[in-house]
Design a protein around this motif. Sequence first.
Motif, PDB file in Angstrom:
ATOM      1  N   GLU A  18       1.165  -1.570   0.256  1.00 11.86           N
ATOM      2  CA  GLU A  18      -0.195  -0.355   0.282  1.00 11.86           C
ATOM      3  C   GLU A  18       0.691   1.375   0.190  1.00 11.86           C
ATOM      4  N   GLU A  19       1.838   1.107   0.489  1.00 13.81           N
ATOM      5  CA  GLU A  19       2.820   2.352   0.462  1.00 13.81           C
ATOM      6  C   GLU A  19       4.076   2.341  -0.268  1.00 13.81           C
ATOM      7  N   ALA A  20       4.819   3.698  -1.026  1.00  8.63           N
ATOM      8  CA  ALA A  20       6.186   3.672  -1.920  1.00  8.63           C
ATOM      9  C   ALA A  20       6.606   4.791  -1.043  1.00  8.63           C
ATOM     10  N   VAL A  21       8.301   5.253  -2.121  1.00  5.90           N
ATOM     11  CA  VAL A  21       8.480   6.395  -2.393  1.00  5.90           C
ATOM     12  C   VAL A  21       8.738   6.431  -3.326  1.00  5.90           C
ATOM     13  N   LEU A  22       8.146   7.934  -3.779  1.00  6.45           N
ATOM     14  CA  LEU A  22       8.961   8.807  -4.230  1.00  6.45           C
ATOM     15  C   LEU A  22      11.090   8.752  -4.530  1.00  6.45           C
ATOM     16  N   SER A  23      10.930   8.687  -5.775  1.00  6.13           N
ATOM     17  CA  SER A  23      12.652   8.579  -5.337  1.00  6.13           C
ATOM     18  C   SER A  23      13.357   9.553  -6.382  1.00  6.13           C
ATOM     19  N   ASN A  24      12.519  10.102  -7.173  1.00  6.44           N
ATOM     20  CA  ASN A  24      12.813  10.677  -7.913  1.00  6.44           C
ATOM     21  C   ASN A  24      11.741  11.540  -9.173  1.00  6.44           C
ATOM     22  N   TRP A  25      12.272  12.764  -9.313  1.00  2.21           N
ATOM     23  CA  TRP A  25      11.412  13.572 -10.251  1.00  2.21           C
ATOM     24  C   TRP A  25      12.358  14.179 -11.052  1.00  2.21           C
ATOM     25  N   PHE A  26      12.111  14.143 -12.492  1.00  2.00           N
ATOM     26  CA  PHE A  26      12.839  14.621 -13.341  1.00  2.00           C
ATOM     27  C   PHE A  26      12.323  15.843 -14.557  1.00  2.00           C
ATOM     28  N   VAL A  27      11.039  16.162 -14.054  1.00  7.50           N
ATOM     29  CA  VAL A  27      10.968  17.710 -13.924  1.00  7.50           C
ATOM     30  C   VAL A  27      10.609  18.466 -12.883  1.00  7.50           C
ATOM     31  N   VAL A  33       5.165  19.179 -20.485  1.00  4.91           N
ATOM     32  CA  VAL A  33       6.090  18.155 -20.318  1.00  4.91           C
ATOM     33  C   VAL A  33       4.592  17.250 -21.651  1.00  4.91           C
ATOM     34  N   GLU A  34       5.360  15.941 -22.407  1.00  2.00           N
ATOM     35  CA  GLU A  34       4.704  15.637 -23.168  1.00  2.00           C
ATOM     36  C   GLU A  34       4.035  14.103 -22.618  1.00  2.00           C
ATOM     37  N   GLU A  35       2.953  13.957 -22.541  1.00  2.00           N
ATOM     38  CA  GLU A  35       2.296  12.199 -22.699  1.00  2.00           C
ATOM     39  C   GLU A  35       3.021  11.867 -23.356  1.00  2.00           C
ATOM     40  N   GLY A  36       2.651  10.725 -21.753  1.00  3.17           N
ATOM     41  CA  GLY A  36       3.993   9.204 -22.100  1.00  3.17           C
ATOM     42  C   GLY A  36       5.640   9.415 -21.098  1.00  3.17           C
ATOM     43  N   PRO A  52       5.136   7.954 -16.021  1.00  5.54           N
ATOM     44  CA  PRO A  52       4.790   8.586 -17.287  1.00  5.54           C
ATOM     45  C   PRO A  52       3.867  10.327 -17.405  1.00  5.54           C
ATOM     46  N   ALA A  53       3.655  10.952 -17.506  1.00  2.00           N
ATOM     47  CA  ALA A  53       3.022  11.924 -17.611  1.00  2.00           C
ATOM     48  C   ALA A  53       1.058  11.435 -18.645  1.00  2.00           C
ATOM     49  N   PRO A  54       0.430  12.207 -17.750  1.00  2.00           N
ATOM     50  CA  PRO A  54      -0.661  11.456 -18.355  1.00  2.00           C
ATOM     51  C   PRO A  54      -1.573  12.297 -19.518  1.00  2.00           C
ATOM     52  N   ALA A  55      -0.773  13.082 -19.676  1.00  2.00           N
ATOM     53  CA  ALA A  55      -1.445  14.147 -20.734  1.00  2.00           C
ATOM     54  C   ALA A  55      -0.528  15.274 -20.843  1.00  2.00           C
ATOM     55  N   SER A  56      -0.077  15.727 -22.263  1.00  2.00           N
ATOM     56  CA  SER A  56       0.939  16.333 -22.713  1.00  2.00           C
ATOM     57  C   SER A  56       0.324  18.288 -21.385  1.00  2.00           C
ATOM     58  N   GLY A  57       1.724  19.164 -21.259  1.00  2.52           N
ATOM     59  CA  GLY A  57       1.241  19.945 -20.472  1.00  2.52           C
ATOM     60  C   GLY A  57       2.050  20.646 -19.762  1.00  2.52           C
ATOM     61  N   THR A  58       1.879  21.358 -18.744  1.00  3.51           N
ATOM     62  CA  THR A  58       2.467  21.924 -17.897  1.00  3.51           C
ATOM     63  C   THR A  58       2.566  21.289 -16.453  1.00  3.51           C
ATOM     64  N   LEU A  59       4.056  21.216 -15.867  1.00  2.96           N
ATOM     65  CA  LEU A  59       3.542  20.521 -14.720  1.00  2.96           C
ATOM     66  C   LEU A  59       3.684  20.949 -13.746  1.00  2.96           C
ATOM     67  N   GLY A  77       1.323  14.458  -8.791  1.00  6.76           N
ATOM     68  CA  GLY A  77       1.208  16.069  -8.763  1.00  6.76           C
ATOM     69  C   GLY A  77       0.549  16.255  -9.492  1.00  6.76           C
ATOM     70  N   ARG A  78       0.618  17.492 -10.481  1.00  6.45           N
ATOM     71  CA  ARG A  78      -0.661  18.296 -11.110  1.00  6.45           C
ATOM     72  C   ARG A  78       0.103  18.399 -13.005  1.00  6.45           C
ATOM     73  N   ILE A  79      -0.884  18.371 -13.984  1.00  9.12           N
ATOM     74  CA  ILE A  79      -0.466  19.236 -15.297  1.00  9.12           C
ATOM     75  C   ILE A  79      -1.576  19.791 -15.817  1.00  9.12           C
ATOM     76  N   GLU A  80      -1.479  21.170 -16.069  1.00  8.93           N
ATOM     77  CA  GLU A  80      -1.971  21.678 -16.639  1.00  8.93           C
ATOM     78  C   GLU A  80      -2.272  21.392 -17.905  1.00  8.93           C
ATOM     79  N   THR A  81      -3.094  21.154 -18.499  1.00  8.95           N
ATOM     80  CA  THR A  81      -2.797  20.713 -20.101  1.00  8.95           C
ATOM     81  C   THR A  81      -3.468  21.577 -20.462  1.00  8.95           C
TER      82      THR A  81
END
Length: 81
Positions: A18-27, A33-36, A52-59, A77-81
């Motif tokens: 049920e738990e994990a760790v976010l190890s690294n942000w790449f952006v 970002v582009e979808e995928g 992967p990014a679920p959609a293209s837009g800005t993080l 995180g959140r992406i503005e499409t």
Amino acid sequence: MVDVDSAAVWPDDADDVEEAVLSNWFVREGTTVEEGETVCEIQIEKVSVDVPAPASGTLTERTVAENEDFRRGDTLGRIET
């Protein structure tokens, strides 16, 4: 606005975890970002999973910081499409 959802990439063989760790942000916030495109990496029981990014837009927001624990289904995180 599109959420980067941890449940979307949770491996089938880790259903009992049920738990994990976010190890690294790449952006960074404000980056386009582009979808995928891989936006971050999570660690689930010693297994690294690219998210992967679920959609293209800005993080616009990173809601989980690097090395921070989170639960399956949490928004990373959140992406503005």
